[in-house]
Design a protein around this motif. Sequence first.
Motif, PDB file in Angstrom:
ATOM      1  N   ASP A 145      16.519   2.909  27.946  1.00 33.00           N
ATOM      2  CA  ASP A 145      15.372   2.328  28.631  1.00 33.00           C
ATOM      3  C   ASP A 145      14.071   2.649  27.910  1.00 33.00           C
ATOM      4  O   ASP A 145      13.153   1.823  27.857  1.00 33.00           O
ATOM      5  CB  ASP A 145      15.304   2.760  30.098  1.00 33.00           C
ATOM      6  N   ALA A 146      13.992   3.832  27.279  1.00 34.60           N
ATOM      7  CA  ALA A 146      12.802   4.189  26.504  1.00 34.60           C
ATOM      8  C   ALA A 146      12.687   3.304  25.266  1.00 34.60           C
ATOM      9  O   ALA A 146      11.586   2.845  24.923  1.00 34.60           O
ATOM     10  CB  ALA A 146      12.839   5.661  26.107  1.00 34.60           C
TER      11      ALA A 146
ATOM     12  N   ARG B 111       9.403  -3.607  23.965  1.00 40.34           N
ATOM     13  CA  ARG B 111       8.580  -4.557  24.728  1.00 40.34           C
ATOM     14  C   ARG B 111       7.094  -4.342  24.469  1.00 40.34           C
ATOM     15  O   ARG B 111       6.331  -5.306  24.380  1.00 40.34           O
ATOM     16  CB  ARG B 111       8.891  -4.462  26.225  1.00 40.34           C
ATOM     17  N   ILE B 112       6.690  -3.092  24.331  1.00 42.19           N
ATOM     18  CA  ILE B 112       5.286  -2.791  24.035  1.00 42.19           C
ATOM     19  C   ILE B 112       4.907  -3.359  22.673  1.00 42.19           C
ATOM     20  O   ILE B 112       3.873  -4.018  22.535  1.00 42.19           O
ATOM     21  CB  ILE B 112       5.023  -1.268  24.077  1.00 42.19           C
TER      22      ILE B 112
ATOM     23  N   VAL C  69       5.221  -2.129  31.617  1.00 41.45           N
ATOM     24  CA  VAL C  69       5.238  -0.663  31.670  1.00 41.45           C
ATOM     25  C   VAL C  69       3.862  -0.170  32.116  1.00 41.45           C
ATOM     26  O   VAL C  69       2.886  -0.904  32.069  1.00 41.45           O
ATOM     27  CB  VAL C  69       5.592  -0.030  30.296  1.00 41.45           C
ATOM     28  N   GLY C  70       3.813   1.076  32.520  1.00 43.16           N
ATOM     29  CA  GLY C  70       2.535   1.684  32.865  1.00 43.16           C
ATOM     30  C   GLY C  70       1.813   2.147  31.616  1.00 43.16           C
ATOM     31  O   GLY C  70       2.411   2.276  30.544  1.00 43.16           O
ATOM     32  N   GLN C  71       0.526   2.416  31.769  1.00 44.32           N
ATOM     33  CA  GLN C  71      -0.255   2.880  30.617  1.00 44.32           C
ATOM     34  C   GLN C  71       0.258   4.217  30.098  1.00 44.32           C
ATOM     35  O   GLN C  71       0.217   4.468  28.900  1.00 44.32           O
ATOM     36  CB  GLN C  71      -1.735   2.971  30.975  1.00 44.32           C
TER      37      GLN C  71
ATOM     38  N   TYR D  42       1.131   5.065  26.214  1.00 47.81           N
ATOM     39  CA  TYR D  42       0.538   6.176  25.462  1.00 47.81           C
ATOM     40  C   TYR D  42       1.571   7.230  25.053  1.00 47.81           C
ATOM     41  O   TYR D  42       1.378   7.926  24.058  1.00 47.81           O
ATOM     42  CB  TYR D  42      -0.611   6.814  26.253  1.00 47.81           C
ATOM     43  N   ARG D  43       2.665   7.360  25.782  1.00 47.88           N
ATOM     44  CA  ARG D  43       3.727   8.277  25.367  1.00 47.88           C
ATOM     45  C   ARG D  43       4.339   7.810  24.050  1.00 47.88           C
ATOM     46  O   ARG D  43       4.641   8.601  23.171  1.00 47.88           O
ATOM     47  CB  ARG D  43       4.812   8.347  26.440  1.00 47.88           C
ATOM     48  N   HIS D  44       4.502   6.506  23.922  1.00 47.73           N
ATOM     49  CA  HIS D  44       5.078   5.950  22.692  1.00 47.73           C
ATOM     50  C   HIS D  44       4.045   5.826  21.574  1.00 47.73           C
ATOM     51  O   HIS D  44       4.362   6.023  20.402  1.00 47.73           O
ATOM     52  CB  HIS D  44       5.691   4.569  22.972  1.00 47.73           C
TER      53      HIS D  44
END
Length: 181
Positions: free
Chosen positions: A5-6, A12-13, A42-44, A48-50
Amino acid sequence: MPRSDAVANRDRIVEAARAELSESTGAPEELKLHRIAKAAGVGQGTLYRHFPTREHLLAEVYRAELTQLVATVAPLLAQHSPLEALSRWLDRLIEYARVKRGVMAGIAVPAWQDLYAGQHHRLDDALETLLDRGKAAGEIRDRVDAADVILLLGALSRIPEADWDQRAPRIVAVIVDGLRA
């Protein structure tokens, strides 16, 4: 190994950012990360994690775009004559060039130089494969190499954004005509 999922979120981002760059006539600094997160579903925080910065995201968009462009070589050669494969690949390169232009405008020069230095050989190799197959088939001039074509394609960087959709395909068509044996 990242969870599936990650990986899907990350993909997708990147695709949402690529689509935004491809469709936008604005500067990459106007690229709204919250809109990209929303378009990717996705959420912000996930964005930002990616990709901790806009530059990280733009660099990955460039890598993904180049990977997709290079990956089209084998299928095109399997389905078309070498000259037709080259022509279709150069048509696809127009979209790559548009995205690259947006990435270049949004990344600091030293970061762009590092990114490009580590990747450009892939483009050269893909183009050389197409040219070699065309020469072997007698469809492309013998004394042309990837460096020659890259220099000609440099004309794309001079096209004003407002004229891109009309001029870029014409320039590529002229290049292909000039490559014919």
